[in-house]
Write an enzyme that holds these catalytic residues in place. Structure first.
Site, mmCIF file in Angstrom:
data_model
loop_
_atom_site.group_PDB
_atom_site.id
_atom_site.type_symbol
_atom_site.label_atom_id
_atom_site.label_comp_id
_atom_site.label_asym_id
_atom_site.label_seq_id
_atom_site.Cartn_x
_atom_site.Cartn_y
_atom_site.Cartn_z
ATOM 1 N N HIS A 220 -17.649 4.524 0.213
ATOM 2 C CA HIS A 220 -17.760 5.893 -0.335
ATOM 3 C C HIS A 220 -18.530 6.730 0.705
ATOM 4 O O HIS A 220 -18.120 6.814 1.854
ATOM 5 C CB HIS A 220 -18.444 5.778 -1.703
ATOM 6 N N HIS A 259 -7.652 6.779 1.480
ATOM 7 C CA HIS A 259 -8.287 7.448 0.358
ATOM 8 C C HIS A 259 -7.623 6.992 -0.917
ATOM 9 O O HIS A 259 -6.410 6.787 -0.946
ATOM 10 C CB HIS A 259 -8.178 8.971 0.488
ATOM 11 N N ASP A 310 -14.840 11.775 5.758
ATOM 12 C CA ASP A 310 -15.970 11.127 6.434
ATOM 13 C C ASP A 310 -15.720 10.951 7.927
ATOM 14 O O ASP A 310 -16.655 11.016 8.724
ATOM 15 C CB ASP A 310 -16.259 9.770 5.788
HETATM 16 N N1 COA Z 1 -8.183 0.741 7.388
HETATM 17 C C1 COA Z 1 -7.122 -0.097 7.400
HETATM 18 N N2 COA Z 1 -6.320 -0.248 6.346
HETATM 19 C C2 COA Z 1 -6.599 0.456 5.246
HETATM 20 C C3 COA Z 1 -7.681 1.348 5.184
HETATM 21 C C4 COA Z 1 -8.478 1.475 6.311
HETATM 22 N N3 COA Z 1 -9.526 2.299 6.326
HETATM 23 N N4 COA Z 1 -7.717 1.924 3.949
HETATM 24 C C5 COA Z 1 -6.683 1.417 3.276
HETATM 25 N N5 COA Z 1 -6.013 0.533 4.061
HETATM 26 C C6 COA Z 1 -4.817 -0.211 3.689
HETATM 27 C C7 COA Z 1 -5.198 -1.481 2.949
HETATM 28 O O1 COA Z 1 -5.414 -2.558 3.814
HETATM 29 C C8 COA Z 1 -4.009 -1.654 2.071
HETATM 30 O O2 COA Z 1 -2.946 -2.115 2.846
HETATM 31 P P1 COA Z 1 -1.985 -3.262 2.326
HETATM 32 O O3 COA Z 1 -1.313 -2.662 1.103
HETATM 33 O O4 COA Z 1 -1.095 -3.502 3.476
HETATM 34 O O5 COA Z 1 -2.889 -4.402 1.953
HETATM 35 C C9 COA Z 1 -3.641 -0.231 1.666
HETATM 36 O O6 COA Z 1 -4.085 0.583 2.760
HETATM 37 C C10 COA Z 1 -4.308 0.241 0.370
HETATM 38 O O7 COA Z 1 -5.716 0.021 0.515
HETATM 39 P P2 COA Z 1 -6.723 -0.256 -0.682
HETATM 40 O O8 COA Z 1 -7.943 -0.918 -0.148
HETATM 41 O O9 COA Z 1 -6.013 -0.932 -1.815
HETATM 42 O O10 COA Z 1 -7.048 1.227 -1.119
HETATM 43 P P3 COA Z 1 -8.190 1.667 -2.110
HETATM 44 O O11 COA Z 1 -7.666 2.849 -2.821
HETATM 45 O O12 COA Z 1 -8.701 0.534 -2.922
HETATM 46 O O13 COA Z 1 -9.378 2.063 -1.118
HETATM 47 C C11 COA Z 1 -10.757 3.238 0.307
HETATM 48 C C12 COA Z 1 -9.650 3.342 -0.750
HETATM 49 C C13 COA Z 1 -11.214 4.644 0.650
HETATM 50 C C14 COA Z 1 -11.948 2.460 -0.278
HETATM 51 C C15 COA Z 1 -10.194 2.538 1.556
HETATM 52 O O14 COA Z 1 -9.176 3.317 2.112
HETATM 53 C C16 COA Z 1 -11.276 2.234 2.572
HETATM 54 O O15 COA Z 1 -11.985 1.229 2.459
HETATM 55 N N6 COA Z 1 -11.445 3.134 3.614
HETATM 56 C C17 COA Z 1 -12.469 2.939 4.607
HETATM 57 C C18 COA Z 1 -13.803 3.422 4.070
HETATM 58 C C19 COA Z 1 -13.836 4.942 3.938
HETATM 59 O O16 COA Z 1 -13.468 5.668 4.837
HETATM 60 N N7 COA Z 1 -14.345 5.407 2.793
HETATM 61 C C20 COA Z 1 -14.486 6.815 2.521
HETATM 62 C C21 COA Z 1 -13.474 7.279 1.545
HETATM 63 S S1 COA Z 1 -13.502 9.031 1.363
#
Ligand code: COA
Length: 378
Positions: A220, A259, A310
């Site tokens: 987050h 996201h 971010d």
């Molecule tokens: N880097 C690489 N792959 C990513 C990714 C990232 N930052 N964010 C999502 N993905 C991929 C996942 O590996 C997954 O791929 P798959 O279906 O091939 O396994 C797919 O995208 C969906 O990801 P998921 O983790 O299920 O999405 P979520 O909705 O649960 O998570 C976040 C959302 C924001 C937590 C996630 O994108 C993340 O951890 N981002 C990095 C941290 C970040 O920037 N947070 C700030 C958010 S505003």
């Protein structure tokens, strides 16, 4: 246990008239006004008013809010002493969370709920958070706190309290726009946590502390610090491809991408992106900016993922001279307006938020006396 499914994805948990996110079209509205219009024309205090009261203020109302901000920015002397004496070695979010919680002990109203006092508390918490962060930053450098300057609005005053120098109007405006775009974002994890706390009729300080605690994690608000750490580790654009490919090979997430709601570009990132370029050009140091650009290209090519707020805010805050470990606290100080607007909305039409869990553990077991228990093999 297996990785949690769902994460409440797509679940509509409550009705709210504060903020609307259209994740498919990449659009964001506060109280019905699109974020681009607010970023182009509004200021953070005015946007906070909009979030709290549901409409833009008249000039008199805005003057009244500014007067409250100016008079509420100082910290109780005991709180300032606590920051200076005990917190210089603490983590920045630990310090912010603990201080916000401690301020509740100095509330003259004794924490009793009523809409008028809770609204005042929302304003005073939002006024004080920048003071807390700046005092902590000064204390850990063994510098005296810089008292707030009553002529300066939130963004300019924060930069002033950090360094002791008045920022240029342009730099203050850049931070002001960043504060606007971070001010609210519907039922993100920290706002949800704040509303869950408020739904038990816990006081507003407790609910905001829950929001700060939840914002802290790297999935987050903590992501901006991770982004900055990554940019510094990668260092130059030519190393970006190898770095990203290595992360992805190991099944790791690239900080600042993806996201839960936006399936297209994050409109907030689009708004502040030009500032990252402007500040990099102005400083003559474009290395990290160019590295970031290359990382974006590789992540888009490999995963089709957009950079989120971010990823861009880390670059802008770095350009404004905000230290990396203050980036998440700065996110918290802007989100204070949104958290408190949601807490007030929760109080005004409250029903305890208490969902259910589906039980998937073992059943029909029996109590075993301690002398008969065997350790399970790991
Ligand atoms: N880097 C690489 N792959 C990513 C990714 C990232 N930052 N964010 C999502 N993905 C991929 C996942 O590996 C997954 O791929 P798959 O279906 O091939 O396994 C797919 O995208 C969906 O990801 P998921 O983790 O299920 O999405 P979520 O909705 O649960 O998570 C976040 C959302 C924001 C937590 C996630 O994108 C993340 O951890 N981002 C990095 C941290 C970040 O920037 N947070 C700030 C958010 S505003």
């Amino acid at each position: 246990m297996a990785r949690q499914k769902g994460g409440l994805e797509g679940v509509v948990a409550l009705d709210s008239s504060i903020c609307e996110v259209d994740g498919v079209k990449g659009r964001l509205f506060y109280r019905g006004i699109e974020i681009d219009e607010l970023a182009a024309n509004s200021t953070y205090p005015e946007t906070a008013y909009l979030l709290w009261y549901g409409q833009l203020p008249t000039q008199d109302q805005l003057d009244g809010l500014m007067a409250q901000f100016y008079s509420q920015r100082e910290l109780p002397p005991e709180i300032l002493r606590m920051i200076v004496e005990f917190m210089p070695s603490w983590d920045s979010m630990e310090s912010l969370r603990t201080t916000v919680s401690a301020i509740s002990g100095y509330d003259p109203g004794g924490l009793e709920h009523n809409p008028r006092d809770d609204q005042k508390r929302a304003i005073s918490l939002t006024a004080r958070m920048p003071t807390i962060i700046a005092a902590y930053h000064r204390a850990r450098q063994k510098l005296p706190p810089v008292p707030p300057s009553s002529g300066l609005a939130t963004a300019a005053n924060f930069l002033y309290m950090l360094s002791g120098e008045r920022p240029s109007a342009r730099r203050a405006r850049i931070l002001d726009v960043c504060l606007i775009v971070h001010a609210d974002h519907e039922l993100n994890a920290s706002t949800f946590a704040a509303r869950v706390a408020a739904s038990t009729l816990a006081d507003i300080y407790a609910a905001v502390s829950a929001g700060i605690a939840t914002l802290d994690g790297p999935l987050h608000g903590g992501a901006n610090e991770q982004v900055m750490a990554m940019l510094e580790e990668v260092g130059t654009p030519d190393r970006a491809e190898e770095y990203v490919m290595d992360l992805l090979r190991r099944g790791k997430k690239v900080p600042g991408f993806g996201h839960r709601v936006y399936k297209t570009a994050d409109p907030r990132a689009t708004i502040i992106r030009p500032f990252a370029a402007e500040l990099a050009r102005e400083s003559g140091q474009t290395r990290l900016f160019d590295t970031a650009k290359r990382i974006e290209e590789v992540v888009m090519r490999e995963k089709g993922l957009n950079a989120n707020l971010d990823f861009v805010s880390a670059q802008v805050y770095h350009g404004l001279g905000i230290p990396t470990d203050l980036m998440t606290p700065v996110f918290a100080m802007s989100r204070s307006a949104g958290w408190t607007a949601h807490i007030l909305e929760q109080y005004s039409s409250n029903r305890l938020i208490r969902p259910r869990a589906k039980y998937v553990g073992p059943k029909q077991l029996h109590y075993v006396p301690v002398e008969q228990r065997k350790e399970k093999a790991a």
